[in-house]
Design an enzyme around this catalytic site. Structure first.
Site, PDB file in Angstrom:
ATOM      1  N   ASP A  38       0.202  -1.275   0.266  1.00 34.67           N
ATOM      2  CA  ASP A  38      -0.072  -0.331  -0.088  1.00 34.67           C
ATOM      3  C   ASP A  38       0.710   0.987  -0.082  1.00 34.67           C
ATOM      4  OD1 ASP A  38      -1.932  -1.852   0.112  1.00 34.67           O
ATOM      5  OD2 ASP A  38      -2.275  -1.628   2.623  1.00 34.67           O
ATOM      6  N   LYS A  92       1.748   2.504  -5.073  1.00 36.28           N
ATOM      7  CA  LYS A  92       2.317   1.537  -6.222  1.00 36.28           C
ATOM      8  C   LYS A  92       1.079   1.759  -7.612  1.00 36.28           C
ATOM      9  CE  LYS A  92       2.231  -2.219  -3.907  1.00 36.28           C
ATOM     10  NZ  LYS A  92       2.323  -1.777  -3.320  1.00 36.28           N
ATOM     11  N   GLY A 134      -4.732  -3.955  -3.916  1.00 40.87           N
ATOM     12  CA  GLY A 134      -5.683  -3.118  -4.216  1.00 40.87           C
ATOM     13  C   GLY A 134      -4.939  -1.968  -4.630  1.00 40.87           C
ATOM     14  N   HIS A 135      -4.487  -1.869  -5.389  1.00 43.48           N
ATOM     15  CA  HIS A 135      -4.199  -0.896  -6.073  1.00 43.48           C
ATOM     16  C   HIS A 135      -5.134   0.407  -6.414  1.00 43.48           C
ATOM     17  CE1 HIS A 135      -0.119  -3.046  -7.312  1.00 43.48           C
ATOM     18  NE2 HIS A 135      -0.891  -3.354  -5.617  1.00 43.48           N
ATOM     19  N   GLN A 189       1.754  -6.423  -3.268  1.00 40.04           N
ATOM     20  CA  GLN A 189       2.956  -6.159  -1.930  1.00 40.04           C
ATOM     21  C   GLN A 189       3.809  -5.297  -1.398  1.00 40.04           C
ATOM     22  OE1 GLN A 189       1.200  -9.369  -3.405  1.00 40.04           O
ATOM     23  NE2 GLN A 189      -0.684  -8.883  -2.767  1.00 40.04           N
TER      24      GLN A 189
HETATM   25  P1  GDP Z   1      -0.678   0.243  -3.383  1.00 36.26           P
HETATM   26  O1  GDP Z   1      -1.473  -1.079  -3.208  1.00 36.26           O
HETATM   27  O2  GDP Z   1       0.619   0.676  -3.481  1.00 36.26           O
HETATM   28  O3  GDP Z   1      -1.080   0.803  -5.252  1.00 36.26           O
HETATM   29  O4  GDP Z   1      -1.516   1.445  -2.490  1.00 36.26           O
HETATM   30  P2  GDP Z   1      -2.831   1.119  -2.347  1.00 36.26           P
HETATM   31  O5  GDP Z   1      -4.079   2.054  -3.017  1.00 36.26           O
HETATM   32  O6  GDP Z   1      -3.479   0.001  -1.409  1.00 36.26           O
HETATM   33  O7  GDP Z   1      -3.044   2.867  -0.785  1.00 36.26           O
HETATM   34  C1  GDP Z   1      -2.410   4.501  -1.495  1.00 36.26           C
HETATM   35  C2  GDP Z   1      -3.214   5.209  -0.758  1.00 36.26           C
HETATM   36  O8  GDP Z   1      -2.451   6.644  -0.750  1.00 36.26           O
HETATM   37  C3  GDP Z   1      -4.708   4.741  -1.773  1.00 36.26           C
HETATM   38  O9  GDP Z   1      -5.119   5.309  -0.667  1.00 36.26           O
HETATM   39  C4  GDP Z   1      -3.977   6.205  -2.484  1.00 36.26           C
HETATM   40  O10 GDP Z   1      -4.983   7.075  -3.796  1.00 36.26           O
HETATM   41  C5  GDP Z   1      -3.168   7.054  -1.815  1.00 36.26           C
HETATM   42  N1  GDP Z   1      -2.326   7.766  -1.894  1.00 36.26           N
HETATM   43  C6  GDP Z   1      -1.131   7.411  -3.176  1.00 36.26           C
HETATM   44  N2  GDP Z   1       0.160   8.670  -2.948  1.00 36.26           N
HETATM   45  C7  GDP Z   1      -0.599   9.298  -1.986  1.00 36.26           C
HETATM   46  C8  GDP Z   1      -0.322  10.781  -1.395  1.00 36.26           C
HETATM   47  O11 GDP Z   1       0.756  10.957  -2.132  1.00 36.26           O
HETATM   48  N3  GDP Z   1      -0.461  11.051  -0.588  1.00 36.26           N
HETATM   49  C9  GDP Z   1      -2.182  11.000  -0.284  1.00 36.26           C
HETATM   50  N4  GDP Z   1      -2.636  11.551   1.055  1.00 36.26           N
HETATM   51  N5  GDP Z   1      -2.454   9.916  -0.544  1.00 36.26           N
HETATM   52  C10 GDP Z   1      -1.568   9.050  -1.000  1.00 36.26           C
HETATM   53  P1  IMO Z   2      -0.625  -4.281  -2.711  1.00 34.58           P
HETATM   54  O1  IMO Z   2      -0.831  -5.103  -3.191  1.00 34.58           O
HETATM   55  C1  IMO Z   2      -1.466  -4.167   2.133  1.00 34.58           C
HETATM   56  C2  IMO Z   2      -0.932  -8.510   3.813  1.00 34.58           C
HETATM   57  C3  IMO Z   2      -2.209  -9.004   4.539  1.00 34.58           C
HETATM   58  C4  IMO Z   2      -1.685 -10.479   5.379  1.00 34.58           C
HETATM   59  C5  IMO Z   2      -0.708 -10.952   3.849  1.00 34.58           C
HETATM   60  C6  IMO Z   2      -0.861 -11.964   3.922  1.00 34.58           C
HETATM   61  O2  IMO Z   2      -2.259  -3.347  -2.054  1.00 34.58           O
HETATM   62  O3  IMO Z   2       0.619  -2.968  -1.650  1.00 34.58           O
HETATM   63  P2  IMO Z   2      -2.239 -12.516   1.580  1.00 34.58           P
HETATM   64  O4  IMO Z   2      -4.101 -12.214   1.363  1.00 34.58           O
HETATM   65  O5  IMO Z   2      -1.683 -12.490   0.805  1.00 34.58           O
HETATM   66  O6  IMO Z   2      -2.274 -13.776   2.106  1.00 34.58           O
HETATM   67  O7  IMO Z   2      -2.404 -11.603   3.100  1.00 34.58           O
HETATM   68  O8  IMO Z   2      -0.435  -9.576   3.331  1.00 34.58           O
HETATM   69  N1  IMO Z   2      -1.514  -8.252   2.436  1.00 34.58           N
HETATM   70  C7  IMO Z   2      -1.297  -6.492   1.837  1.00 34.58           C
HETATM   71  N2  IMO Z   2      -1.211  -5.605   2.614  1.00 34.58           N
HETATM   72  N3  IMO Z   2      -0.828  -4.309   0.757  1.00 34.58           N
HETATM   73  C8  IMO Z   2      -1.074  -5.451  -0.291  1.00 34.58           C
HETATM   74  O9  IMO Z   2      -1.500  -5.467  -1.487  1.00 34.58           O
HETATM   75  C9  IMO Z   2      -1.342  -6.678   0.785  1.00 34.58           C
HETATM   76  N4  IMO Z   2      -1.552  -7.954   0.214  1.00 34.58           N
HETATM   77  C10 IMO Z   2      -1.368  -9.379   1.461  1.00 34.58           C
HETATM   78  O10 IMO Z   2      -2.572  -7.679   4.891  1.00 34.58           O
HETATM   79  O11 IMO Z   2      -1.752  -9.649   6.274  1.00 34.58           O
HETATM   80 MG    MG Z   3      -3.477  -1.704  -1.724  1.00 31.02          MG
END
Ligand code: GDP
Ligand code: IMO
Ligand code: MG
Length: 423
Positions: A13, A16, A40-41, A224
């Site tokens: 998270d 990415k 979840g991207h 991840q």
């Molecule tokens: P990913 O899994 O690495 O793609 O990241 P996620 O989407 O799960 O989580 C990142 C969260 O931070 C999302 O809700 C983005 O919209 C938000 N986000 C990304 N970059 C920034 C930033 O620079 N500032 C803020 N406030 N939010 C951001």
């Molecule tokens: P992105 O790509 C954050 C965590 C889960 C759990 C562990 C194992 O959005 O960064 P799994 O479902 O793979 O068996 O879960 O890994 N986890 C993540 N945490 N971002 C993710 O993906 C994750 N994918 C799995 O919360 O602790």
């Molecule tokens: Mg994510």
């Protein structure tokens, strides 16, 4: 041309999805190489927010091909939902989405096995997203799995039935209370499989080799983060794939010598969702504030993310394991208004101060040692160029750069595509 990598360096998270979307205009091909719908991207642009789980984050651009590589595990049901969402936004995905025949399939019974395994662990549960990731990779390494290419075989349904029946016996073996209606789940699965079959399946390693020969540029999108890597993460509280640079080689069929830039992405602080050790975790108002301002809720499960200060010891480890050449710092805007920021620069480990990540990072063995730096007050979210960034923010970034011995070339100051500043 070389294959560049975009890798999460913490517990996922990091942002990415946003950065892949920002970088996509420079690449011909965006390729996911591991993980599955546990990811979840999030992407934001034109006032709209999109969350992708399996589909690469370049899908909103017209000129790039998006490839789901062999290292990914695909749940047709979730994949179909993603496609339906894209269709709602008039994205013509058919012309630019390719799927590796060697990618493994998540069956409904894999999801049930995930739930059974977690239920059987009680308090020691991993905190899995329950998307069937662990059981599917277990079937892959156990040489029992079904792959996308199997959907083209005459006897695919018999193969499916044999594996699903075996899974049902395994679920019973766990001896935990799992309510399910497999017939219902399978109905949904068969519909989704038909949708998946309308897409283009390819021998993706061959495709990528040809693309490289033709001078095409490729960005490999990780899911991840390094601390969730099956080998280098905080085992057993990890996911079941190699989230680090090496995973891109096995997950796409690309040789190490073909790797170019390795972009490492991290938040200006740290978050983690699910169970497992987290040395700099905050249980006070400061952590609450980070979560509130940063809107730290999982993009896949909606769970509250645990928050804490930046852990430079763990980050250095990730930079090292991945061979990171450029760093991208996200969410600097969330830290505006803190008088002082803390950065963990060492650990107190069994009474001794150390600066590497030891085998066991459980809290009873290890406490963070912090360096304090001055915070900044300015709202960064409206800033568009490096010149306008406040001095204290630049000092923070310079400090991290020096410690990590790697340039921080991009800083993100908000969720939108436009809130991205090159340094
Ligand atoms: P990913 O899994 O690495 O793609 O990241 P996620 O989407 O799960 O989580 C990142 C969260 O931070 C999302 O809700 C983005 O919209 C938000 N986000 C990304 N970059 C920034 C930033 O620079 N500032 C803020 N406030 N939010 C951001
Ligand atoms: P992105 O790509 C954050 C965590 C889960 C759990 C562990 C194992 O959005 O960064 P799994 O479902 O793979 O068996 O879960 O890994 N986890 C993540 N945490 N971002 C993710 O993906 C994750 N994918 C799995 O919360 O602790
Ligand atoms: Mg994510």
């Amino acid at each position: 041309m070389a294959v560049d990598l975009l890798l999460g360096l913490q517990w996922g998270d990091e942002g990415k999805g946003k950065i892949v979307d920002v970088l996509t205009s420079k690449y011909d091909i965006i390729a996911r190489f591991q993980g599955g719908p546990n990811a979840g991207h999030t992407l934001e642009f034109d006032g709209q927010k999109h969350v992708l789980h399996t589909i690469p984050s370049g899908i909103f651009h017209d000129n790039s091909v998006n490839l789901v590589g062999n290292g990914v595990v695909i749940d047709p049901v979730i994949f179909k939902k993603e496609l339906d969402n894209l269709a709602k936004h008039n994205i013509d995905y058919r012309s630019k989405l390719l799927i590796s025949r060697k990618a493994h399939l998540i069956l409904p019974t894999h999801r049930l096995l995930d739930a059974a395994s977690e239920a059987s662990k009680g308090k020691a549960k991993i905190g899995s997203t329950l998307k069937g990731i662990g059981p599917t990779y277990m079937d892959k390494t156990g040489r029992n799995g079904l792959r996308v290419g199997d959907l083209e075989l005459e006897d695919w349904k018999e193969r499916y039935r044999a594996l699903a029946d075996k899974h049902e016996k395994m679920i019973a073996f766990y001896d935990v209370e799992i309510q399910y209606n497999l017939k219902e789940l399978e109905k949904e699965f068969w519909t989704a499989v038909e949708t998946l079959k309308e897409l283009t399946f390819i021998d993706s390693e061959e495709y990528l080799h040809q693309a490289m020969k033709d001078g095409k540029s490729i960005l490999a999108e990780g899911a991840q983060g390094s601390l969730l890597d099956i080998d280098f993460g905080t085992y057993p509280f990890v996911t079941s794939s190699n989230t680090t640079a090496a995973g891109a080689c096995t997950g796409l069929g690309v040789a190490p010598r073909e790797i170019g830039e390795a972009f490492g992405i991290f938040k200006a602080y740290t978050t983690r969702v699910g169970s497992g050790p987290f040395p700099t975790e905050l249980f006070d108002e400061v952590g609450e504030k980070m979560g509130r301002i940063g809107n730290e809720f999982g993009a896949t499960t909606g769970r509250k993310r645990r928050c804490g200060w930046l852990d430079l010891v763990a980050l250095k480890y990730a930079v090292q394991v991945n061979g990171i050449t450029q760093l991208i710092m996200m969410k600097g805007d969330v830290l505006s208004g803190f008088d002082t920021l803390k950065v963990c620069t060492a650990y107190k480990y069994k009474g001794e101060e150390i600066t590497h990540l030891p085998y066991n990072i459980e809290p009873e063995n290890l406490q963070p040692v912090y360096t304090e730096v001055k915070g900044w007050k300015e709202d960064l979210t409206k800033m568009t160029d490096a010149e306008s960034l406040p001095k204290e923010f630049n000092d923070y970034v310079d400090f991290l750069e020096k410690e990590l011995e790697t340039p921080i070339t991009i800083v993100s100051v908000g969720p939108d595509r436009k809130q991205t500043i090159k340094r």
